[in-house]
Enzyme design. Sequence first.
Site, PDB file in Angstrom:
ATOM      1  N   TYR A  21      30.146  -1.028  24.600  1.00 14.64           N
ATOM      2  CA  TYR A  21      30.276  -0.878  25.930  1.00 14.64           C
ATOM      3  C   TYR A  21      31.816  -0.552  25.838  1.00 14.64           C
ATOM      4  O   TYR A  21      32.208  -0.085  27.024  1.00 14.64           O
ATOM      5  CB  TYR A  21      29.755  -1.981  26.897  1.00 14.64           C
ATOM      6  CG  TYR A  21      28.305  -2.142  26.581  1.00 14.64           C
ATOM      7  CD1 TYR A  21      27.307  -1.237  25.968  1.00 14.64           C
ATOM      8  CD2 TYR A  21      27.781  -3.128  27.665  1.00 14.64           C
ATOM      9  CE1 TYR A  21      26.081  -1.341  26.231  1.00 14.64           C
ATOM     10  CE2 TYR A  21      26.471  -3.373  27.757  1.00 14.64           C
ATOM     11  CZ  TYR A  21      25.518  -2.679  26.880  1.00 14.64           C
ATOM     12  OH  TYR A  21      24.151  -2.661  26.966  1.00 14.64           O
TER      13      TYR A  21
ATOM     14  N   ILE B 143      18.388  -7.196  33.820  1.00 13.21           N
ATOM     15  CA  ILE B 143      19.779  -7.298  33.933  1.00 13.21           C
ATOM     16  C   ILE B 143      20.450  -5.901  34.285  1.00 13.21           C
ATOM     17  O   ILE B 143      20.937  -5.246  33.618  1.00 13.21           O
ATOM     18  CB  ILE B 143      20.612  -7.646  32.565  1.00 13.21           C
ATOM     19  CG1 ILE B 143      19.946  -6.718  31.426  1.00 13.21           C
ATOM     20  CG2 ILE B 143      20.215  -8.943  32.036  1.00 13.21           C
ATOM     21  CD1 ILE B 143      20.813  -6.839  29.912  1.00 13.21           C
TER      22      ILE B 143
ATOM     23  N   LYS C  34      22.472  -2.902  35.896  1.00 11.73           N
ATOM     24  CA  LYS C  34      23.873  -2.725  36.236  1.00 11.73           C
ATOM     25  C   LYS C  34      24.387  -2.544  37.536  1.00 11.73           C
ATOM     26  O   LYS C  34      23.555  -1.589  38.349  1.00 11.73           O
ATOM     27  CB  LYS C  34      24.301  -1.651  35.384  1.00 11.73           C
ATOM     28  CG  LYS C  34      25.920  -1.085  35.418  1.00 11.73           C
ATOM     29  CD  LYS C  34      25.967   0.410  35.569  1.00 11.73           C
ATOM     30  CE  LYS C  34      27.202   0.936  35.969  1.00 11.73           C
ATOM     31  NZ  LYS C  34      27.291   2.389  35.883  1.00 11.73           N
TER      32      LYS C  34
END
Length: 278
Positions: free
Chosen positions: A55, A232, A234
């Site tokens: 990332y 999870i 974003k």
Amino acid sequence: MVDANDIEPDTCPRASGMPMLGLGTWQNTDPDQCAESVRTALEMGYRHVDTAQAYGNEDAVGEGIARADVDRDEIFLATKISTANLAHDDVLETARDSLDRLGADTIDLLYVHWPKGEYDPEGTLSAFDELYDDGLIENVGVSNFEPEDLEVALDELDAPIFANQVEMHPLLQQDHVRKACENYDVEVVAYSPLARGQVFEVDELEDVAGKHGVTEAQVSLAWLIEKGVTPIPKATGEDHIADNWEALALELDDEDVDAIDAIERTSREVDPADAPWN
């Protein structure tokens, strides 16, 4: 309507010690925005932050953790080793680099990002065992592993596999992966839990959201949590971070869950040609 500020911090309610909801940071590449989204989420009550070498934002995630008025010991921090770094020695070297970038002494959960690239079960996983034995990582994880990949990894590792992170949402329900993980006592973590926004265009989710006066995003996340899966999502802006957080207060009834389970439409958002399912 639940106020995000009325929900208690997500301090590891699962028996495994992993908070039920995390903040994903994929594509959150602007350093200041990423740091601020992490700080905002942690101060709102999130206690699980997920990143990856690929990332390119581990520095910013570390900065966000440092900015937050939350003790590091309360935070469940996860990152992933990139496919180019999965040779044995590269795992050892780059895991330490990740620790430096994150400003952390240990990583709570370190994943093999994909079973491809430089991934070699024996060489890669022996390095993970070494990091685990040295106390640099608290838990070993895998990501994008099909059941057969999971079985091979379980045979190679001395350390237990804590979690398998896969794409999962109401349009990709991953029954076979969830069953395998349950059989092996492996947690499931869901990335892209909102199907990159497609959950806002699913009739069944719209109906459940209308019934409860919530958003389709909250319905998708609450469905995953009800399945024992840790989503999870974003989010960068405070409004979206709060909207996702409020999913913890949503209780779906059996009728809601059955309606979502019965969705026939499918969509996989992350599907490289060399993925293990192709």
